[in-house]
Design a protein around this motif. Structure first.
Motif, PDB file in Angstrom:
ATOM      1  N   SER A 157     -68.922 -39.050   4.059  1.00  0.00           N
ATOM      2  CA  SER A 157     -70.272 -38.424   3.470  1.00  0.00           C
ATOM      3  C   SER A 157     -70.119 -38.818   2.136  1.00  0.00           C
ATOM      4  N   THR A 158     -71.462 -38.735   1.617  1.00  0.00           N
ATOM      5  CA  THR A 158     -71.569 -38.658   0.081  1.00  0.00           C
ATOM      6  C   THR A 158     -71.292 -37.103  -0.263  1.00  0.00           C
ATOM      7  N   ALA A 159     -71.773 -36.284   0.786  1.00  0.00           N
ATOM      8  CA  ALA A 159     -71.742 -34.840   0.287  1.00  0.00           C
ATOM      9  C   ALA A 159     -70.196 -34.454   0.120  1.00  0.00           C
ATOM     10  N   ALA A 160     -69.323 -34.913   1.323  1.00  0.00           N
ATOM     11  CA  ALA A 160     -67.896 -34.579   1.095  1.00  0.00           C
ATOM     12  C   ALA A 160     -67.317 -35.209   0.068  1.00  0.00           C
ATOM     13  N   TYR A 161     -67.669 -36.330  -0.199  1.00  0.00           N
ATOM     14  CA  TYR A 161     -67.107 -37.256  -1.428  1.00  0.00           C
ATOM     15  C   TYR A 161     -67.405 -36.245  -2.728  1.00  0.00           C
ATOM     16  N   ALA A 162     -68.517 -35.791  -3.103  1.00  0.00           N
ATOM     17  CA  ALA A 162     -69.079 -34.981  -4.228  1.00  0.00           C
ATOM     18  C   ALA A 162     -68.178 -33.804  -4.237  1.00  0.00           C
ATOM     19  N   VAL A 163     -67.920 -32.974  -3.110  1.00  0.00           N
ATOM     20  CA  VAL A 163     -67.102 -31.780  -3.096  1.00  0.00           C
ATOM     21  C   VAL A 163     -65.618 -32.258  -3.510  1.00  0.00           C
ATOM     22  N   PHE A 164     -65.024 -33.174  -2.915  1.00  0.00           N
ATOM     23  CA  PHE A 164     -63.783 -33.648  -3.383  1.00  0.00           C
ATOM     24  C   PHE A 164     -63.622 -33.997  -4.796  1.00  0.00           C
ATOM     25  N   GLU A 165     -64.675 -34.676  -5.298  1.00  0.00           N
ATOM     26  CA  GLU A 165     -64.628 -34.948  -6.570  1.00  0.00           C
ATOM     27  C   GLU A 165     -64.515 -33.901  -7.570  1.00  0.00           C
ATOM     28  N   THR A 166     -65.516 -32.864  -7.278  1.00  0.00           N
ATOM     29  CA  THR A 166     -65.550 -31.568  -7.962  1.00  0.00           C
ATOM     30  C   THR A 166     -64.074 -31.097  -7.996  1.00  0.00           C
ATOM     31  N   ALA A 167     -63.605 -31.083  -6.779  1.00  0.00           N
ATOM     32  CA  ALA A 167     -62.356 -30.086  -6.587  1.00  0.00           C
ATOM     33  C   ALA A 167     -61.155 -31.031  -7.426  1.00  0.00           C
ATOM     34  N   LEU A 168     -61.043 -32.403  -7.387  1.00  0.00           N
ATOM     35  CA  LEU A 168     -60.013 -32.998  -7.993  1.00  0.00           C
ATOM     36  C   LEU A 168     -60.366 -32.769  -9.621  1.00  0.00           C
ATOM     37  N   GLN A 169     -61.349 -32.847 -10.220  1.00  0.00           N
ATOM     38  CA  GLN A 169     -61.842 -32.611 -11.293  1.00  0.00           C
ATOM     39  C   GLN A 169     -61.484 -31.063 -11.986  1.00  0.00           C
ATOM     40  N   ASP A 170     -61.517 -30.098 -10.786  1.00  0.00           N
ATOM     41  CA  ASP A 170     -61.179 -28.712 -11.399  1.00  0.00           C
ATOM     42  C   ASP A 170     -59.570 -28.511 -11.277  1.00  0.00           C
ATOM     43  N   ILE A 171     -59.010 -29.280 -10.366  1.00  0.00           N
ATOM     44  CA  ILE A 171     -57.427 -29.024 -10.341  1.00  0.00           C
ATOM     45  C   ILE A 171     -56.728 -29.840 -11.108  1.00  0.00           C
ATOM     46  N   GLY A 172     -57.344 -31.073 -11.490  1.00  0.00           N
ATOM     47  CA  GLY A 172     -56.810 -31.845 -12.666  1.00  0.00           C
ATOM     48  C   GLY A 172     -55.794 -32.813 -12.103  1.00  0.00           C
TER      49      GLY A 172
END
Length: 172
Positions: A157-172
């Motif tokens: 889903s778009t929502a799950a993608y957005a959550v993973f995208e944020t986590a990826l940016q935060d973790i680096g």
């Protein structure tokens, strides 16, 4: 190792190995597990039955991983891993992280250069997506596979993608 996010259907990924968020029986089920078994065909179930008859008579333990053929999927292998059911009273995050680490160990053993993961335990096992994304990306980042060059998180889903995208940016 490169981490890529994709919104879509994991059964359509052209990778060396697709990770299945399996149940311990290895016999198929709902969600990602059911979709992989349906699209992959009877070859996957046949190998799962053989695994149950030999090494995993009581089922695949939570946090472990094992490979079978991918049958009719556009991949070479399916790596089955059993995620934990989320609990408010018991910290099971080590088991969720283990799903990712152990799947990458199996992928390395197979010689898989590309691996596609679903968001393990976020469906009927009710793991909160934000926490699951953080655990998944951290576990993959900390893994040191010798062969795996690309890990692809395939989010439905778009929502799950957005959550993973944020986590990826935060973790680096």
């Amino acid at each position: 190792m490169k981490i890529v996010l994709v919104e879509g259907d994991i059964t359509e990924q052209r990778v060396d190995a697709i990770v299945n968020a399996a149940n311990s029986s290895l016999m198929g089920g709902g969600g990602v597990d059911g979709a992989i078994h349906r699209r992959g065909g009877p070859e996957i179930l046949e190998e799962c039955r053989a695994l149950r008859a030999s090494r995993y008579g009581r089922g695949l333990p939570t946090g472990q991983a094992v490979a079978t053929t991918a049958g009719r999927l556009p991949a070479r292998w399916v790596i089955h891993t059993v995620g934990p059911v989320h609990s408010r009273s018991e910290d099971r995050s080590h088991l969720l992280a283990s799903c990712y680490r152990e799947s990458l160990v199996v992928a390395d053993t197979l010689g898989a250069g590309t691996v596609a993961f679903p968001a393990i335990s976020t469906g009927i096992y009710r793991w909160p997506v934000e926490d699951a994304a953080r655990i998944a990306i951290t576990a993959v980042r900390q893994a040191a596979p010798a062969v795996v060059e690309e890990v692809r998180f395939v989010l439905f889903s778009t929502a799950a993608y957005a959550v993973f995208e944020t986590a990826l940016q935060d973790i680096g």
